[in-house]
Design an enzyme around this catalytic site. Structure first.
Site, short mmCIF file in Angstrom:
data_model
loop_
_atom_site.label_atom_id
_atom_site.label_comp_id
_atom_site.label_asym_id
_atom_site.label_seq_id
_atom_site.Cartn_x
_atom_site.Cartn_y
_atom_site.Cartn_z
N HIS A 82 0.86 -1.18 0.00
CA HIS A 82 0.00 0.00 0.00
C HIS A 82 0.89 1.23 0.00
CE1 HIS A 82 -3.33 -2.63 1.90
NE2 HIS A 82 -3.59 -2.44 0.61
N GLU A 85 1.83 3.81 3.00
CA GLU A 85 2.38 3.29 4.25
C GLU A 85 3.90 3.37 4.22
OE1 GLU A 85 0.25 -0.46 4.49
OE2 GLU A 85 -1.66 0.59 4.32
N ARG A 142 -3.23 4.67 -2.06
CA ARG A 142 -3.11 3.34 -1.47
C ARG A 142 -2.88 2.24 -2.50
NH1 ARG A 142 -5.32 0.01 2.81
NH2 ARG A 142 -6.53 -1.75 2.05
N HIS A 213 2.95 -3.42 6.78
CA HIS A 213 1.97 -2.36 6.51
C HIS A 213 2.00 -1.33 7.63
CE1 HIS A 213 -0.68 -4.62 3.51
NE2 HIS A 213 0.19 -5.53 3.89
N GLU A 287 1.22 -4.49 11.13
CA GLU A 287 0.73 -3.12 10.99
C GLU A 287 1.55 -2.29 11.99
OE1 GLU A 287 -1.46 -1.84 8.91
OE2 GLU A 287 -2.65 -3.53 8.18
#
Lengths: 362, 230
Positions: A82, A85, A142, A213, A287
């Site tokens: 993405h 990020e 994104r 991410h 994440e």
């Protein structure tokens, strides 16, 4: 943009400086950095172009490991699926630097470099990443940069909804303008195909699959579909929770561990799910920081602490995967040996007892 | 819909807790007070007539002073077809210990006079950076955004403010500082970036008030590929 030009001028001298890993880098800087990693570590680093983006750019990974004659097991890490990020590619760069910096002196890292190859893709969604650097209004892009079809004028497919893993079932949109648009069909995106093809070739060798991410401070385990459980869910949770403990020990940050439908939202077509489905046992989505205060625009002064804690988490998972592959075999052999000896001892003891009794009776 | 005791690390409790965060910012937030969810300790949810009721025990953190406090909160998410906002009640201990009065007053006096209208853009910028002088305006934008985020929240959303795209100070009126804000909100479940324009007033006495809100259309036309050679 003044700041990125400044970075480009500095980057050549500074790529070995500690400062380099505390800043975000655009795609041409990352490409130059990959070349430098190869140049400075020719015996352990090579690169591979394993696919093409929509806009025909190379998708490149670094293969890092001590060379050996036989076929080696592997660890897969990808960053930047993405575009917005940015902390993710920064982490991939940090991770590479860290293993190269420590493999000669750290016995564990050295052992893992002998037994494994690390396949690291610093930026998977190259088109999207470049677009997010274009100007301030594109910073929060994104998806990929493939155009919409069938009269839909918006651009991009969510590459992490495009894999052949319960594709299109949940947590996706069929509106091509949506941020979670899963594409016209599974693997419509060349970026997803590139990863799929590589994983397909290597699947028996890959011990762990880590996809990086931001944001949210989570470690997600398969699957994204609420009604499907990974066969080794307990193991994934145990390893994940231990990794979160390792992360917290660095700077006190809490990372929540669980399946995506439990701790975040249901989704399908993710690379993590695909990796688990084809048999890679340890598949995690990281994440990274933060929890929403800055979100995607994480300040550069948080790059280093974020990378340090994420490295501790990744290191735990990789060590577990490595030791499971390389020590439990030996442990099994040793256990078998002892069992055999014990059985032999027991049966000889019984034999002697019988002989004694026989003699007594006689 | 999850009912009964909630797992504090699962999404239903966390989404509801974030709504409480938005509520606390609308009530207590200012250019020098910005509250963020730290931890969910426990929670429960129940179905009630047309509504969903949540009870939560939380730790919230005031980000400027770094003071944390324990909060008990109750939320009602309206059911049915209506788009009405959730109702929140919360009481916190220790959270509001910091006293930003002096800073707020100084900030207010500094910007009250009409001869030096302030404006800014891209707070934070692409690198997460902002000038120290812009920080109070970032917090003010966050508090104003919390009004919208609270209003727009339901059990299927999780909002954060992604960025203050720009703000412009307007003439002070009735002793209230006034600003036009353009904010970008990130909605986690859809992953969308939602643009809002707000007319915001603030004074130390009156707190933050959002007088007008205007949802901006998603800009489809500005998505054609630029000439990027990077």
């Amino acid at each position: 943009m003044c700041v990125s030009m400044y970075s480009a001028v500095w980057s050549r001298e500074e790529t070995t400086e500690r400062n380099y890993y505390t800043r975000y880098h655009n795609m041409s800087e990352i490409t130059a950095w990959m070349e430098q990693m190869k140049r400075e570590n020719p015996d352990v680093v090579s690169s591979m172009v394993y696919g093409q983006t929509y806009e025909r750019r190379n998708i490149t990974l670094l293969k890092i490991g001590l060379s050996s004659t036989g076929r080696k097991k592997a660890i897969w890490m990808d960053c930047g699926i993405h575009a917005r990020e940015w902390i993710a590619p920064a982490f991939c760069q940090y991770f590479v630097r860290e293993i190269l910096r420590t493999y000669k002196t750290d016995t564990k890292v050295n052992e893992m470099m002998k037994n494994l190859d690390f396949y690291i893709t610093p930026v998977l969604n190259v088109d999207g990443y470049i677009y997010s650097w274009h100007n301030e209004s594109t910073r929060l892009w994104r998806k990929s940069r493939s155009p919409g079809t069938g009269g839909c004028t918006c651009y991009g497919t969510d590459i992490n909804r495009n894999f052949y893993a319960n594709w299109g079932m949940v947590g996706v949109s069929t509106d091509c303008c949506s941020q979670t648009y899963c594409g016209t069909k599974a693997l419509s995106e060349s970026e997803a195909r590139a990863v799929t093809d590589m994983l397909g070739k290597m699947r028996e060798d890959i011990l762990a699959f880590l996809t990086i991410h931001s944001y949210g401070q989570l470690l997600l385990v398969p699957y994204g579909h609420p009604n499907i459980s990974a066969p080794n869910y307990d193991e994934l949770m145990e390893v994940g929770l231990a990794a979160a403990t390792a992360i917290k020990a660095v700077h006190g940050m809490d990372y929540t561990v669980g399946t995506s439908p439990d701790v975040l939202y249901a989704n399908s077509g993710s690379s993590r799910d695909f990796a688990r489905l084809i048999g890679i046992p340890l598949s995690f989505t990281f994440e990274l920081r933060d929890k929403g205060e800055h979100g995607f625009e994480l300040p550069e002064d948080q790059i280093q602490p974020t990378c340090e804690e994420a490295y501790a988490g990744a290191h735990h998972i990789i060590t577990y995967a490595h030791d499971k592959a390389f020590y439990s075999y030996a442990a099994t052999v040793t256990a078998t040996l002892w069992t055999t000896l014990l059985a032999a001892w027991v049966s000889s003891a019984i034999l002697l007892t019988i002989i004694c009794l026989y003699k007594k009776v006689k | 819909m999850t009912t009964g005791v909630l797992n504090p690390s699962h999404y239903p409790a966390r989404r509801a807790a974030t709504v409480v965060q938005h509520y606390l910012n609308t009530r207590y937030g200012s250019p020098y007070r910005w509250i963020f969810l730290s931890k969910v300790h426990s929670g429960s949810a129940e179905d009630m007539a047309e509504m969903r009721k949540y009870q939560l025990e939380l730790t919230m953190q005031e980000m400027i002073s770094n003071v944390s406090g324990q909060c008990s909160a109750e939320l009602l998410f309206p059911g049915g077809e209506g788009q009405s906002a959730p109702q929140v009640q919360a009481s916190c201990e220790g959270l509001l210990q910091s006293n930003p009065t002096a800073q707020e007053e100084a900030f207010y006096q500094q910007h009250r006079a009409s001869n030096n209208m302030v404006s800014g853009s891209n707070i934070p910028d692409s690198y997460g950076h902002m000038e120290p002088s812009m920080k109070p305006f970032w917090h003010l934008g966050g508090v104003a955004s919390s009004c919208i985020m609270l209003r727009e929240s339901n059990e299927s959303t999780l909002y954060n403010m992604a960025q203050v795209a720009n703000f412009t100070q307007l003439e002070t009126e009735k002793d209230q500082l006034r600003f036009n804000y353009h904010v970008l909100l990130h909605e986690m479940i859809s992953q969308e970036i939602i643009h809002w324009k707000l007319l915001v007033t603030w004074s130390p006495e009156q707190g933050v008030k959002v007088l007008q809100t205007e949802l901006q259309p998603k800009c489809h036309d500005c998505e054609a590929p630029p000439n990027t050679t990077n």
